[in-house]
Design a protein around this motif. Sequence first.
Motif, PDB file in Angstrom:
ATOM      1  N   SER A  11       0.828  -1.202   0.000  1.00  0.00           N
ATOM      2  CA  SER A  11       0.000   0.000   0.000  1.00  0.00           C
ATOM      3  C   SER A  11       0.864   1.254   0.000  1.00  0.00           C
ATOM      4  O   SER A  11       0.590   2.220  -0.727  1.00  0.00           O
TER       5      SER A  11
ATOM      6  N   LYS B 268       1.046   4.231  -2.925  1.00  0.00           N
ATOM      7  CA  LYS B 268       0.819   5.655  -2.632  1.00  0.00           C
ATOM      8  C   LYS B 268       2.003   6.494  -3.078  1.00  0.00           C
ATOM      9  O   LYS B 268       1.842   7.589  -3.627  1.00  0.00           O
TER      10      LYS B 268
ATOM     11  N   GLU C 198       1.993   6.975  -6.802  1.00  0.00           N
ATOM     12  CA  GLU C 198       1.028   7.977  -7.257  1.00  0.00           C
ATOM     13  C   GLU C 198       1.609   9.380  -7.147  1.00  0.00           C
ATOM     14  O   GLU C 198       1.353  10.240  -7.994  1.00  0.00           O
ATOM     15  N   GLN C 199       2.411   9.603  -6.112  1.00  0.00           N
ATOM     16  CA  GLN C 199       3.002  10.924  -5.902  1.00  0.00           C
ATOM     17  C   GLN C 199       4.253  11.135  -6.763  1.00  0.00           C
ATOM     18  O   GLN C 199       4.510  12.229  -7.260  1.00  0.00           O
TER      19      GLN C 199
ATOM     20  N   ASP D  55      -5.117   1.294   5.475  1.00  0.00           N
ATOM     21  CA  ASP D  55      -4.531   1.056   4.161  1.00  0.00           C
ATOM     22  C   ASP D  55      -3.027   0.883   4.218  1.00  0.00           C
ATOM     23  O   ASP D  55      -2.452   0.128   3.431  1.00  0.00           O
ATOM     24  N   VAL D  56      -2.374   1.579   5.127  1.00  0.00           N
ATOM     25  CA  VAL D  56      -0.905   1.537   5.195  1.00  0.00           C
ATOM     26  C   VAL D  56      -0.417   0.482   6.165  1.00  0.00           C
ATOM     27  O   VAL D  56       0.455  -0.322   5.851  1.00  0.00           O
TER      28      VAL D  56
END
Length: 761
Positions: A252, A256, A259-260, A463-464
Amino acid sequence: MTAVTSPSLLEVLRTRAKSSGSAPAFVDVRSGRQLTYDALHATALALAVRLRTHGIERNSVVALVANDVTVFPLLAACSTLGAQLAVIDTSLHPLEIAANLDHADPKLVIASGELASRLSGSGRPAVDLASFTAPPDANVPSEEPASGQSRLIIYTSGSTGSPKGVVLGESALTANARSVASTYELSEADRLLCVLPFYHMNALMITGWAPIVAGATTVVAPLFSAATAKSYWATVAEYGVTICSLTPSIMSALLKLAEQDPPGPLPATLRLIFCGAAPLRADLWKRFQDFVGVPVHQGYGLTETTCWASMTPPLRPSSDEAEQERLFETVGVPVDCEIRVSSTDKSTDDLVFGESSRAGSDEGQEPTAAEAIPVGEVQIRGPLLMDGYYRNKAATRETFTSDGFLRTGDLGYFDAHGLLRIVGRRKEIIIKNGINIVPDEIDGVLRHFPGIAEAKSVGLPDDVLGELVCSVCVTKEGVAPPRAAEIRRFVREHLAAFKVPDRIVFAGHIPKTPTGKPRTGEIRRIVNGELADELLSRLDTWKFKRAHPSDRDQILERFQTGLLSGQGITFVAYWGCGRRESLADPDREALERLREFISLADRRPYAPSKLVLICTDVHAAINGKGQALAAGYFGQVGDYARRLGFDTVWLSELWTRAGQDLQAFLAGELKPSESTGVSFEQVRDELVERAEKHSDVHAAEEAARMYYDACQLDAVAVQHAFEDAVFLTYNGPAASFTLPRLPTMYIYSYKRKRTEKPWFM
């Protein structure tokens, strides 16, 4: 791949040294050190000599308090002596490390740096890892001593309570290592990346003994963290990694980060991703597999089963999309063991899948699509099982069935394709970042915090982290809730940092079973808002509602407050008075329907829902209904309502509590100081029309104005008395100006799709 069948770990290293001698077994990114298979074997022999000089013999316990590749040759060295190696989690609080060492009672403790000095200073037989593993002054004898049977002790929890040490024999370690290596065809060409600690079985097996058995190389990088996440894929590329071993929380975090800051094309060397240590959700599985472009495989097991007992099988090149989809949310098939789903209610037969069935046949049962396969406790039998719990015979007996299956405490079932699906846990373990946390440890510390009477910690999905630690605390009577930061600081003084609650919730109670045990599942559903949402969804249906609620989020908040406080959810509703003096069928039907509605939000015994009927005698007076008529009718309504479990109060009583004088109002001496936001002129025509139907004393215009002003004063009085309640009304949203300023649910009256007020019928 050349299979290694040696039962001894030392023989595994000797075999690998002969076939892959100069090939690297471990490449340690942290230190720049490389350990070949020759060196791995030689180190094991040297360590065996040093263990002897410290008096280590058969059944002696050696403790390793370090996250280091030395764990592999050290365990093999113990094999020469029949000694036991207890691997201790270095991330634990010092008190927890001490508790585990007290339980293990080692004859020798090997620790790194400052930790070794501290342990030695406390009177323990501790030596420094670096000096203990330094190259020997003289050549190590080439002739190997006779092999014994070593045992690995892994603690599944730290402990302010009783530590639980899982004892794993060499045969379990080698059997599970071979299973993983053969299932995924590991070979000398593979390079696995390890970012997980060696004091947990996932790293010890998946990036330890399994690649050793196959002659592969493990690249040991710093433990995964926010600081190392950005360089993860660069490390994969630099070292030609073919297989990454991850946890759902790491996956996860990498998504993320991508995405960044997109990492660009991933290394072409990558061929597989392993995921373990915590359940992998289907959506995360799919997203990550699409991201990396290679298969992601999940395994399932416990420390008590060494590592993975079931694994998602590699797909054939001809596999279609449907076959791939079937794997998601499953943990695969049993590998070199039997897995039984034991019916919890014994209404159905137990089902066994794996290398042999209970009947002793060579093959396990094959499911068919038509079979109704029940959910039950997952139980496992095979060579990968632990020997038992260290110095805890009672716990060992409770964990094994009479026919040798290990009770996992997990609930699951085999689907029609023979894939195991885990649907829940009987155990309450919190899995945070792939690390098992026993909530009782945290609760025991919290109960010693000044002012806290009760505490119950649960895992909430994240999520993390996979799961975060949420601690529900009940303060002692008369004690204000302390600051969360103070509680966290207190816990950190007694437990490892990863056990400190991520979220602290103050509640008025801990839901319990009749026998006094906390309802863990219910607590979890309350604090994460799931129960409040479920209860509102039961009520917010077209069976009851004539329109959508005025403010769903505010209603959810009040449901949540009621559940947490233990006071339950409070509803209030107006009940008017027409020209009838006595109760009639429409009244009874409407009241019975209200009871059905309220019961859907009831969580007795710990959070009962409540309805308060407000008898609107103020409105009856405006309409000229005689006091005797109103008293008689409202009295009968109150009697019937109380039989249904409702409370009643007269509106005039609420006015009095709010400092509003009804007689002064009727005399024109009391006017509202504020309005609901809708002026009288805006609703004049509607109110006049109502007054013409119901007012027996005043002219319609005057009655309409009085009713409007009364509604503004009603809102103040009701808000004052029931500020945390949800209001129920038979009116529609257009009449909201007549209602209290509370979140409102608009419902049908005595039956579905009927909006007539029963008292006017």
